[in-house]
Motif scaffolding. Sequence first.
Motif, mmCIF file in Angstrom:
data_model
loop_
_atom_site.group_PDB
_atom_site.id
_atom_site.type_symbol
_atom_site.label_atom_id
_atom_site.label_comp_id
_atom_site.label_asym_id
_atom_site.label_seq_id
_atom_site.Cartn_x
_atom_site.Cartn_y
_atom_site.Cartn_z
ATOM 1 N N ILE A 21 1.372 5.344 1.005
ATOM 2 C CA ILE A 21 1.092 6.097 2.223
ATOM 3 C C ILE A 21 0.689 7.523 1.882
ATOM 4 O O ILE A 21 1.393 8.231 1.161
ATOM 5 N N VAL B 275 -5.040 5.919 11.595
ATOM 6 C CA VAL B 275 -4.492 5.256 10.409
ATOM 7 C C VAL B 275 -5.659 4.536 9.752
ATOM 8 O O VAL B 275 -6.213 3.596 10.319
ATOM 9 N N PRO C 284 0.826 -1.215 0.000
ATOM 10 C CA PRO C 284 0.000 0.000 0.000
ATOM 11 C C PRO C 284 0.860 1.265 0.000
ATOM 12 O O PRO C 284 1.935 1.302 0.600
ATOM 13 N N HIS D 248 -3.869 0.826 -3.685
ATOM 14 C CA HIS D 248 -4.326 0.699 -2.303
ATOM 15 C C HIS D 248 -3.524 1.676 -1.445
ATOM 16 O O HIS D 248 -2.300 1.740 -1.560
ATOM 17 N N TYR D 249 -4.220 2.447 -0.570
ATOM 18 C CA TYR D 249 -3.555 3.449 0.245
ATOM 19 C C TYR D 249 -3.845 3.231 1.725
ATOM 20 O O TYR D 249 -4.945 2.822 2.096
ATOM 21 N N TYR D 250 -2.852 3.556 2.567
ATOM 22 C CA TYR D 250 -3.068 3.756 3.991
ATOM 23 C C TYR D 250 -2.976 5.257 4.250
ATOM 24 O O TYR D 250 -2.042 5.918 3.796
ATOM 25 N N LYS D 251 -3.950 5.787 4.993
ATOM 26 C CA LYS D 251 -4.009 7.219 5.243
ATOM 27 C C LYS D 251 -3.672 7.494 6.714
ATOM 28 O O LYS D 251 -4.373 7.022 7.609
ATOM 29 N N ASP E 139 -7.668 2.776 6.261
ATOM 30 C CA ASP E 139 -7.528 2.037 5.017
ATOM 31 C C ASP E 139 -8.447 2.678 3.972
ATOM 32 O O ASP E 139 -9.666 2.749 4.167
#
Length: 205
Positions: free
Chosen positions: A69, A129, A67, A143-146, A131
């Motif tokens: 960021i 954090v 993923p 796909h990102y993690y925020k 998804d």
Amino acid sequence: MTEKWLEWAQQIQSTAQAGLTFSKDKFDLERYRQLLELSAEIMSSYSSTSMSTVMDLFHKEEGYQTPKIDARAVIFKENKILLVREKVDGKWALPGGFADVGVSLTENVIREVEEETGYRASYKRLIAVLDYLKHPHPPQPYHYYKFFLECDVTGSPADQTLETSDVQFFDRNGLPELSLNRNTKSQIDLLFQYLNNPFKQPYID
């Protein structure tokens, strides 16, 4: 929250990229290239993006797929939250963006705040954090993690920057039109739960 076709296409793309990275067999490599094209075809067919554009994105990716960021600053003042108006779409978002290689998460956020608002920022605490796939964002190929980091600021805001055209504080009941790729109304509501609540634990999907 994600569309099933996008979830399938992302999984196929991730498998194909890993295979192209680690496989040595020429027949397997050809199969993984076919999988990559299949993923691009799915994304192109269910979106307004051309096949060639999707393939160009995929060809820029190397190594094992992980993923990406996205780091955002959460700045409160007088019971309001700081947002910037993005030049790219004219909508509003928390200051921040993709994390750069070679600097820490907090350094990324501090730099983004200064570049997008003119304020000088200092890290305070981690709030959340999230998804990307578990929230009502528009479909994205990756796909990102925020990461949402609360910061304090000093100084004065800039009239505009290279990426933003306005900087303002908003209360939770008077939010402007949000840039949904970057943040959603439900996420802003979540962040307001941390206002004047210094002992609340970080929220992690």
